[in-house]
Write an enzyme that holds these catalytic residues in place. Structure first.
Site, PDB file in Angstrom:
ATOM      1  N   HIS A 471       0.838  -1.207   0.000  1.00 19.32           N
ATOM      2  CA  HIS A 471       0.000   0.000   0.000  1.00 19.32           C
ATOM      3  C   HIS A 471       0.876   1.262   0.000  1.00 19.32           C
ATOM      4  O   HIS A 471       0.709   2.139  -0.858  1.00 19.32           O
ATOM      5  CB  HIS A 471      -0.905  -0.027   1.239  1.00 19.32           C
ATOM      6  N   GLU A 472       1.789   1.332   0.967  1.00 20.43           N
ATOM      7  CA  GLU A 472       2.626   2.527   1.062  1.00 20.43           C
ATOM      8  C   GLU A 472       3.554   2.650  -0.143  1.00 20.43           C
ATOM      9  O   GLU A 472       3.860   3.756  -0.599  1.00 20.43           O
ATOM     10  CB  GLU A 472       3.427   2.530   2.367  1.00 20.43           C
ATOM     11  N   HIS A 475       1.789   4.392  -2.922  1.00 15.20           N
ATOM     12  CA  HIS A 475       1.902   5.855  -2.775  1.00 15.20           C
ATOM     13  C   HIS A 475       3.283   6.326  -3.240  1.00 15.20           C
ATOM     14  O   HIS A 475       3.410   7.334  -3.936  1.00 15.20           O
ATOM     15  CB  HIS A 475       1.733   6.258  -1.311  1.00 15.20           C
ATOM     16  N   HIS A 478       3.683   6.665  -6.870  1.00 20.27           N
ATOM     17  CA  HIS A 478       3.014   7.870  -7.367  1.00 20.27           C
ATOM     18  C   HIS A 478       3.992   9.055  -7.326  1.00 20.27           C
ATOM     19  O   HIS A 478       4.012   9.890  -8.241  1.00 20.27           O
ATOM     20  CB  HIS A 478       1.785   8.151  -6.494  1.00 20.27           C
TER      21      HIS A 478
END
Length: 678
Positions: A471-472, A475, A478
């Site tokens: 999940h992290e 990010h 991105h």
């Protein structure tokens, strides 16, 4: 000379952590604010007629060093804080807020921006330039540029108060979390808990110069206890302590702060011409309005609740066999684990040996290589703020057009410490942007709280922690992939209800057998995770999905009601308000001694005020996006290339337009329902 005020003399101008002293921060902030204000003055006093270049672009590139130092300092306040850092934060926050207000309420500057905005047709702007102009103009209007002088002063004071009080909220939660620990001296009280976890509790006790075992409210300590401990009374004690965080009427109580924060936000919204704070926030989100958000949350609630209630009935029948007539919230994790074991014969402790942290990290790095052509190389010459932090240089893979070129720096910080807040997050020290022919690359950080290695075992992750890392890292990608002109539109600088798409999207890969087999290997034997366990991971993917959905919907509904109905808190306690607006999603009795709102940092300290719904909103996006990959191959290079465009575009386009360019259509809520409930 202050080390923080000049361009850093380090590889890639990375943060010079090894040379920064706490006493450097306050003078550096003051000096850099002066420099940034001088840049603004230069824009305002430029005798030439206002243009896109000399106003909008100049403003977008201003204050770069101040942004970098702010990012360094506030990340440390979350990841490696101390009483001294927290004290500096209390001094710095109002200074920064005043600086921001001074810019956003600079009438001469706004007049130049407005002139460019009103004449934008003559500039022949490209899509990104037009977005920058629109966002700049709107940002000033939303910061009070159209207000009279008296109201500008009011807004400035509100902003300063909000800044200080939200900071205090977070400090109270951290202090309240750290204030409690349970010292256990009889090993029978640890019955049911796996030996590896017991070893961690012993290490914690040793660090505190105590015999026996110590359990804390830090998640890697608290969650396993609630999941495995057979001693119901101790589970209850821990759950009560956790539920009382900043809710016990003591020194770190947040109940009054919540009311003060919400009233300040309401005042801000009304001053700017909005009915409430949610209206103000949602104007700038994909969802657009509180009505649309509440409709979305309630539609999901209607569809998910029957599944959730059925799941809880299964747990209750297990508890009944143990003589428990009324299950409580503190029984949930324990019986959910029992049911998971009965249904799938699968528990975290069985899986953990297959997920040593280094292998999981290698897997996520490898996935980024396969999908987007990235490589990760550890650098030992780049300063770090703690010895546990590692730094990687991200490069373009050698088979790409820019073979071997530098792409970003990635810092990873995985283990809990006294000075680190709970949870997991991604942040950036430096944004990507292009200026004067140079593509200035980003410095990104991932911070987590995984179980530490012991003298006998490496850090072994629960499957949930595996998905947290993915999940992290989503990010982080991105940020790493960012390729925009302006820093304010770069990387994760997108609408809040779009920002969770890349993170939640990447979690999907953790459930794909084809991918899992490449890295889920026993840390001692090298044995690949057996097919039957992989099958059970797949089957268990939606285990308790109804319950988890209702939990998230409860947070979203509570958040939205806090920010639309603040007036009700004049005659109600925080606890009464919370119970009222989470009743429809609550599956266990409420306990009068506990409340989650006083430690709900996402909305009272973080950026999720009137935005918590975005997790579920983004789940619709990620389910729909991954469905596209599933239909065409999870490593499909053409679709990965299209997704890479979405990631690298940051906030340069409307998010729905970006999504449709990638997917060919708007996201469908059915994709989420299909994934969650079949």
């Amino acid at each position: 000379m202050n080390i923080l005020t000049e361009k850093f003399n380090t590889p890639y101008h990375s943060a010079p952590f090894d040379g920064i002293k706490n006493e450097d921060y306050l003078p550096a902030f003051k000096e850099l604010i002066q420099k940034s204000e001088a840049e603004i003055d230069a824009i305002v006093n430029n005798p030439d007629a206002p243009t896109f270049e000399n106003v909008i672009e100049a403003l977008a590139y201003s204050g770069e060093q101040l942004d970098v130092v702010s990012n360094i300092f506030f990340n440390l306040n979350s990841a490696e804080t101390s009483d001294e850092i927290q004290q500096i934060a209390q001094e710095v926050s109002p200074i920064l807020t005043e600086y921001s207000s001074k810019i956003s309420q600079n009438e001469a500057l706004f007049n130049k921006i407005k002139k460019v905005y009103d004449e934008k047709e003559k500039y022949n702007l490209n899509e990104e330039q037009e977005m920058l102009l629109n966002e700049t103009y709107k940002g000033f209007v939303r910061s009070g540029a159209l207000l009279n002088e008296e109201d500008k002063e009011k807004l400035k004071k509100i902003s300063m108060d909000l800044s200080l009080k939200s900071l205090q909220f977070g400090q109270n939660v951290l202090a309240s979390t750290n204030a409690y620990f349970k010292h256990i001296t009889h090993k029978e009280d640890l019955a049911g808990i796996p030996e590896a976890i017991i070893d961690q509790y012993a290490e914690e006790a040793k660090e505190r110069n105590l015999d026996g075992w110590v359990v804390t409210l830090q998640y890697p300590s608290y969650i396993p206890f609630m999941t495995y401990a057979e001693n119901r009374e101790l589970r209850k004690e821990l759950a009560l302590a956790n539920g009382k965080k900043s809710f016990d009427g003591g020194e770190f109580d947040n109940q009054n702060l919540i009311k003060e924060l919400l009233n300040l936000k309401q005042q801000k919204a009304e001053l700017l011409g909005y009915k409430n704070y949610a209206d103000f926030v949602l104007e700038e989100r994909m969802a657009k309005s509180p009505v649309k958000v509440l409709d979305f949350l309630n539609e999901l609630l209607t569809k998910a609740k029957p599944y959730a209630e059925k799941e809880i009935e299964e747990l209750k029948s297990l508890a009944k066999a143990d003589g428990i007539d009324e299950m409580q919230g503190y029984d949930h994790a324990y019986y959910a684990e029992k049911l998971r074991k009965a249904k799938f014969d699968l528990n975290d402790e069985e899986l953990k040996p297959y997920f040593p942290l280094n292998q999981v990290q290698d897997a996520v790095f490898g996935l980024a290589g396969k999908l987007f052509g990235l490589t990760f190389e550890e650098r030992n010459d780049i300063p770090k703020y703690h010895e546990e932090v590692k730094v990687y240089e991200v490069k373009e893979a050698f088979d790409s057009a820019q073979a071997g070129s530098y792409k970003a720096l990635l810092y990873v910080d995985y283990f809990p410490r006294k000075g680190k807040r709970a949870g997991a997050w991604m942040t950036s020290y430096k944004n990507q942007y292009k200026q004067n022919g140079e593509n200035s690359r980003p410095h990104i950080s991932i911070v987590c709280n995984f179980s530490k290695p012991t003298k006998d075992t490496p850090s072994l992750l629960t499957f949930q922690e595996v998905t947290t890392l993915f999940h992290e890292f989503g990010h982080a990608l991105h940020g790493i992939m960012a390729d925009t002109q302006y820093p304010t539109l770069s990387g994760t600088s997108v609408k809040w209800d779009f920002v969770e798409l890349p993170s939640q999207f990447l979690e999907n890969f953790c459930y794909e057998p084809e991918f899992l087999k490449t890295f889920a290997k026993h840390y001692k034997t090298g044995e690949v995770l057996p097919d039957e366990k992989i099958e059970k991971i797949e089957q268990s993917k939606n285990f308790m999905e109804g319950y988890q959905t209702l939990r998230q919907l409860g947070f979203g509904l509570l958040d939205m009601n806090y920010h639309t109905k603040v007036g009700e808190l004049e005659n109600e306690s925080v606890k009464e308000f919370e119970d009222k607006y989470t009743k429809a999603t609550s599956l266990y009795p409420s306990n009068s001694e506990t409340a989650m709102s006083p430690s709900f940092s996402h909305i009272f300290q973080g950026g999720y005020s009137a935005g918590y719904y975005s997790y579920k909103w983004a789940e619709v996006l990620d389910a729909d996006a991954f469905q596209y990959f599933k239909e065409n191959g999870i490593f499909n290079p053409e679709i990965a290339a299209r997704y890479k465009v979405l990631l690298s575009s940051g906030g340069t386009k409307d998010p729905m337009e970006l999504y449709k360019n990638f997917r060919g259509s708007e996201p469908k809520v059915e994709s989420l329902l299909k994934r969650a409930f079949g």
